[in-house]
Scaffold this motif. Structure first.
Motif, PDB file in Angstrom:
ATOM      1  N   HIS A 175      38.667  26.967  40.587  1.00 19.02           N
ATOM      2  CA  HIS A 175      38.018  28.142  41.181  1.00 19.02           C
ATOM      3  C   HIS A 175      37.534  29.115  40.120  1.00 19.02           C
ATOM      4  O   HIS A 175      37.953  29.038  38.959  1.00 19.02           O
ATOM      5  CB  HIS A 175      39.000  28.858  42.117  1.00 19.02           C
ATOM      6  N   HIS A 208      36.374  33.572  39.551  1.00 15.63           N
ATOM      7  CA  HIS A 208      36.822  34.899  39.971  1.00 15.63           C
ATOM      8  C   HIS A 208      35.661  35.872  40.128  1.00 15.63           C
ATOM      9  O   HIS A 208      35.720  36.762  40.940  1.00 15.63           O
ATOM     10  CB  HIS A 208      37.850  35.441  38.966  1.00 15.63           C
ATOM     11  N   HIS A 216      39.059  27.902  36.343  1.00 20.63           N
ATOM     12  CA  HIS A 216      40.320  27.241  36.018  1.00 20.63           C
ATOM     13  C   HIS A 216      41.033  26.782  37.287  1.00 20.63           C
ATOM     14  O   HIS A 216      40.583  27.026  38.397  1.00 20.63           O
ATOM     15  CB  HIS A 216      41.218  28.147  35.154  1.00 20.63           C
TER      16      HIS A 216
HETATM   17 FE   FE2 Z   1      42.461  32.107  39.005  1.00 18.87          FE
END
Ligand code: FE2
Length: 193
Positions: free
Chosen positions: A91, A93, A142
């Motif tokens: 994912h 951010h 990550h």
């Molecule tokens: Fe994360």
């Protein structure tokens, strides 16, 4: 809120104030991260400030509890709680984030897309007290999981309200899918400022 509760969250309250101060004093992300990382290490070194309500694992997936959310959504502090073997998907951010390990060992696999495949370029095992960072400018993709035998807990700080931000998970071939993580239904511990 009684005085015992106030006293117990004092280390978190002090940390939130340090984050806001760093963001007010520094315009650029690198300087903000440099100021907030040691403040998070100080918070991680202090015992007993995180209540049991925000350390509860879930059976079905990792849990994400709000500790603080700024009134203008410029900052959030979250506890992540992982049973042994629980992982996030790959994912991003879209905002900066600082991740500090409070308990257990948290493995981070850093990913890059190369020729239509997500490739793990680095693996970091975070021990209690260690911190790391993500952001679109330094690497934002990550996958994180608990590789210790017991429950692991980490404290995450974000330059936005991470529970409300539309971001992405990635298939192994790099295909992105939008998601909004939300939070577990739990009260924040420090009132919004
Ligand atoms: Fe994360």
């Amino acid at each position: 809120m009684n005085s015992t509760t106030n006293d117990s969250v004092e280390p978190l309250r002090a940390f939130v104030a340090q984050c806001h101060q760093a963001m007010a004093e520094h315009a650029d992300e690198a300087a903000q991260l440099a100021a907030i990382k040691p403040a998070l290490k100080t918070l991680l070194a202090q015992p007993d400030w995180l209540p049991a309500s925000h350390m509860k694992p879930r059976d079905d997936r990792y849990a994400q509890y709000p500790l603080y959310v700024a009134a203008d959504n410029s900052l959030s502090v979250v506890s992540f709680v992982w049973k042994s073997g629980q992982w996030t998907p790959i994912h991003d951010h879209t905002v900066w984030g600082i991740i500090g390990v409070y308990k257990g060992v948290e493995r981070t696999e850093v990913y890059e897309e190369r020729d239509g495949a997500m490739v793990c370029t680095r693996t970091i095992d975070g021990q209690p007290g260690e911190v790391g960072a993500v952001s679109p400018s330094i690497g934002d993709v990550h996958k994180v999981g608990n590789v210790s035998d017991d429950t692991a807990i980490s404290i995450h700080v974000y330059g936005g309200n991470i529970g409300l931000i539309e971001r992405h998970v990635f298939e192994q071939d790099g295909t992105p899918k939008s998601f909004v993580s939300g939070y577990e239904p739990a009260p924040v511990l420090v009132p919004a400022a």
